[in-house]
Write an enzyme that holds these catalytic residues in place. Structure first.
Site, mmCIF file in Angstrom:
data_model
loop_
_atom_site.group_PDB
_atom_site.id
_atom_site.type_symbol
_atom_site.label_atom_id
_atom_site.label_comp_id
_atom_site.label_asym_id
_atom_site.label_seq_id
_atom_site.Cartn_x
_atom_site.Cartn_y
_atom_site.Cartn_z
ATOM 1 N N GLU A 57 4.022 4.532 7.532
ATOM 2 C CA GLU A 57 4.871 3.920 7.537
ATOM 3 C C GLU A 57 6.264 4.447 8.007
ATOM 4 O O GLU A 57 7.432 4.261 7.660
ATOM 5 C CB GLU A 57 5.125 3.433 6.044
ATOM 6 C CG GLU A 57 3.962 2.892 5.379
ATOM 7 C CD GLU A 57 4.042 2.502 3.900
ATOM 8 O OE1 GLU A 57 5.224 3.334 3.216
ATOM 9 O OE2 GLU A 57 3.854 1.647 3.343
ATOM 10 N N CYS A 83 6.593 -2.457 -4.046
ATOM 11 C CA CYS A 83 8.048 -2.058 -3.825
ATOM 12 C C CYS A 83 8.966 -3.209 -3.138
ATOM 13 O O CYS A 83 10.220 -3.251 -3.602
ATOM 14 C CB CYS A 83 8.177 -0.837 -3.238
ATOM 15 S SG CYS A 83 7.104 -0.756 -1.299
#
Length: 834
Positions: A315, A399
């Site tokens: 990421e 998230c």
């Protein structure tokens, strides 16, 4: 009545808590979210949807996935094991923070009661020494503070942020008391006892949260703890554990960092906290590092949508100018974190360029993360899709949904700031605010034009009421109005208008000067003052720095702060070969007719653009934030081919640098409708960007896997190796053992004498291999004839397989490829040289 209650609440807070001193090294001070109210037709409906749909939706999912009951189990209020991922506590805290911001704007007794019940469970789960983490309490009691990758400090940071927001919004202290007790325990473990098995947080977040706790309570130890975590990161001389590396920005001391690397969300959360610390300490080493890292992002690693994080692996940020579209990661949380960091940099330096990035991310990279229905979300936000990427109601790693839910109602806190002289307007959202200056209390009302207002048009009216602390004070009050970077070329004098009204319809011009991206003016001393600010709006074809390989020969449409995209739902023939007409002609529909589809998701406040292709067909573009909202799965692209725009622009041309030599990542395409710079410091490119002699080669293939692109074979993007998944590719998957072909039509006759092929081979990962064999032919009239060569047609991995042959004059070449038995294959890059 509402204003009175908020004022009373703020008075109570000022008595109950010893607020910290204002940071001494800030140029601006933010006006808090509690002092600003939105009343526009763009953000207000979204905040209403967030309050009425998104927050309840997230409560439902947190209940169903065990996130709430994990606390009840840890408190021994019910039996059972921990459910979910070890950092699931953080989602509950973010949801409570979003609830707090929403309650500050719109009191809701039922929602507040629900939050209070959850807070009671959290408080009950806290251990006597202050420790609080439901995963470790239920699963690994004896391993607390031993595993850097399990995010105890990350969860603690989100608890602290939620506690501060809930206190500010409701005046209630239960959650704040929990957060303080936990922060005290963390200080003891990391600073006093030094009993933790790791020194720095694995997933940064607590650094910025502790600053918020310090600002609310005035307790110096929280500022000290935040600084401790910053100082030990990447510095082996201050650590007992091992430096964990670039993935979590732990490869160098922060003061020595100059390139932004690693996990994108972690990075921007960390640097937001560093900027906060620098505001108090004035530490020039930290400030210089923030400036270097900021420049690295916005000059080389940020998408035009404000998205960051190019790679799915980790990421993470990629290399400079590594900004692929189809495989872009661009996590929603990363765009939110970029706003956090940009906001703090704006306050630290008093420069509008940071608020420009805030706006770009807010309207595009963040807003794309939540559907118009308020209950569908993107975790990843690519800039191109083949139709297989869709919004989801929730994620196992949740998230992003909870982050959007807390971010949207906090937006009022990003609109205004103050400095020593007056008011700073960073964002243009209709509503009202109460702003306290040292010498006056100011009420400001902003009118952006209702349904047709900002961000669709750029006329903003301000009505200001000044209540002087000293009636004899006649000093002028300054107003700084951000001049958006999208309304003018770099280094160009912006064509803005400022007028005040003294009874006439036309108004009177107000003098102003441009200072750090702001139009700086002064208002008169009358108690009430009205003026109008006009920002020029136009459609612009944006071009990317030629170093961005994925965007060569392509443009992106932008109007005001809004970046547009093309969806198959509106454009049935959308594919990678579609090309815009050289002379841009457009028609817009601000009422929301999206290709004839007036579904409720897109009807409100959507402006579509109709534009022509080079073949005369109509294309419809919609705002990027609205894509995948109509239950019509299909392709999408932001960057589209532009007729006449060559792929081989020179990145060293002065066009791509400011007068000071700073690189430019994106800027408008100069053409006859938008004259080039009137700046004496800049020159137009050596060659006009749009040319009549640009002929793009056409690629044809026997078959291409839908996830891949035939054009990838000649896109100029260099492979790292044959298994390089970070770049576009062309594969024949799932054809196995077959005879295949790839053809290129140059569009004109060329002399060719050399050919190179870089094969795709994902041995160990997939079913593609270098081919069994291949040959090369050239077009002679209507026939394909083999080239004459004595060289071998190579099939080696991780290199170009080059064949030289007798020069041919031809308009096309053809690769004839025999795949290995039971295997497929593909091509990463194909070159042909005179």
């Amino acid at each position: 009545m509402k204003t009175f209650l908020m004022t009373a609440l703020l008075s109570i807070l000022s008595v109950t808590f010893c607020f910290s001193e204002e940071p001494k090294h800030l140029k601006f001070h933010a006006v808090p979210f509690t002092a600003v109210k939105f009343d526009d037709q763009f953000w207000s409906p979204r905040l209403k949807t967030n309050r009425e749909i998104s927050i309840p939706h997230n409560y439902k999912w947190c209940e169903e996935t065990g996130r709430f009951t994990n606390f009840a189990k840890a408190a021994k209020l019910m039996d059972g094991d921990f459910e979910g991922i070890y950092f699931n506590d953080s989602d509950v805290y973010k949801l409570l923070e979003g609830t707090a911001y929403s309650l500050a704007d719109h009191p809701d007794p039922a929602l507040e009661k629900r939050a209070d019940e959850m807070i009671a469970w959290i408080a009950a789960a806290q251990q006597p020494n202050g420790y609080l983490n439901s995963y470790f309490s239920l699963r690994e009691q004896d391993k607390k503070w031993t595993q850097i990758g399990k995010h105890e400090l990350y969860c603690a940071g989100h608890l602290i942020e939620a506690a501060v927001a809930y206190k500010q919004a409701t005046g209630k202290e239960t959650l704040l008391q929990v957060a303080e007790k936990f922060a005290d325990h963390i200080s003891d473990v990391f600073c006093n006892q030094k009993s933790s098995k790791f020194e720095a947080p694995g997933h940064e977040e607590i650094e910025l949260a502790l600053i918020k706790l310090y600002q609310l309570t005035g307790k110096e130890k929280y500022l000290t703890l935040s600084k401790h975590f910053i100082d030990v990161r990447g510095d082996q001389s201050k650590r007992n554990d091992k430096i964990s590396g670039a993935y979590q920005q732990d490869h160098l001391p922060i003061r020595e960092q100059s390139e932004i690397v690693g996990h994108a969300v972690r990075a921007v959360y960390l640097y937001a906290g560093v900027a906060d610390n620098a505001a108090y300490s004035g530490d020039q080493g930290l400030i210089d590092a923030m400036d270097r890292l900021w420049n690295d992002v916005v000059d080389k690693k940020m998408y035009i949508t404000g998205g960051i994080g190019a790679r799915h692996e980790g990421e993470a940020f990629g290399n400079a100018y590594e900004l692929p579209n189809k495989t872009a990661y661009c996590e929603t949380c990363a765009a939110i974190g970029l706003v956090f960091w940009a906001h703090r940099m704006n306050l630290l330096h008093g420069d509008a360029k940071y608020a420009d990035v805030m706006e770009r991310a807010m309207y595009n990279g963040v807003l794309s993360g939540i559907g118009r229905d308020g209950k569908s979300f993107f975790y990843v936000n690519p800039l191109e899709s083949i139709g297989d990427h869709h919004r989801q109601p929730f994620f196992d790693c949740a998230c992003c949904p909870t982050n959007v839910v807390r971010f949207l109602p906090s937006l009022p806190g990003y609109q205004y700031a103050t400095d020593n002289d007056g008011i700073v307007v960073n964002q243009f959202i209709q509503g009202s605010a109460t702003i306290k200056l040292p010498n006056a209390d100011i009420s400001i009302a902003t009118n952006t034009g209702g349904w047709l207002g900002y961000p669709w048009t750029g006329t903003i009216k301000f009505s200001i009421n000044v209540k002087r602390h000293n009636p004899d004070d006649k000093n002028l009050i300054k107003i700084k109005l951000r001049v958006p970077e999208w309304c003018h070329y770099p280094d160009e004098t912006p064509d803005i208008e400022l007028k005040y009204f003294d009874g006439s319809d036309k108004g009177v011009d107000m003098p102003y000067r441009i200072e750090k991206g702001y139009a700086v003016t002064s208002i008169r001393t009358e108690p009430e003052f009205e003026f109008e600010y006009k920002i020029p709006f136009t459609y612009r074809r944006m071009v990317a720095n030629p170093n961005v390989e994925a965007d060569r020969g392509r443009i992106a449409l932008q109007r005001g702060p809004i970046v547009y995209c093309f969806e198959e739902a509106d454009n049935p023939d959308l594919n990678d070969r579609v090309m815009l007409k050289k002379d841009m002609q457009w028609h817009d529909d601000i009422h929301g007719s999206i290709g004839g589809d007036r579904s409720s998701e897109l009807k409100t406040m959507i402006e579509s653009i109709q534009i022509k292709t080079n073949t005369g067909k109509d294309l419809i573009a919609i705002p990027y934030f609205a894509w995948d909202s109509r239950n019509k799965p299909g392709k999408m692209m932001v960057w589209i081919r532009q007729d006449g725009l060559p792929k081989n622009l020179d990145p060293n041309d002065s066009f791509w640098k400011t007068p000071k030599g700073k690189p430019i990542l994106y800027q408008p395409l100069p053409d006859d409708k938008m004259p080039y710079y009137n700046s004496p410091h800049r020159k137009a490119p050596k060659n006009s960007l749009l040319r009549d002699d640009v002929v793009e080669p056409e690629i044809s293939v026997s078959f291409c896997y839908p996830n891949d692109s035939a054009d990838a074979v000649i896109d100029g993007i260099e492979p790292k190796n044959s298994i390089d998944h970070s770049i576009p590719r062309m594969t024949f998957w799932n054809h196995k053992g077959t005879a295949e072909w790839i053809e290129v039509d140059f569009g004109a006759t060329k002399k060719i004498s050399q050919n190179s092929v870089y094969w795709f081979d994902d041995t160990g990962r997939g079913g593609c291999r270098v081919p069994k064999s291949w040959t090369l032919s050239y077009r002679d009239g209507d026939q394909w004839k083999p080239v004459h060569t004595t060289e071998t047609f190579g099939i080696e991995k991780d290199k170009y397989n080059t064949v030289k042959f007798d020069t041919v004059e031809t308009r096309g070449l053809r690769l004839e490829i025999q795949l290995q038995n039971e295997m497929s294959g593909g091509v990463l890059e194909w070159k042909y040289i005179p």
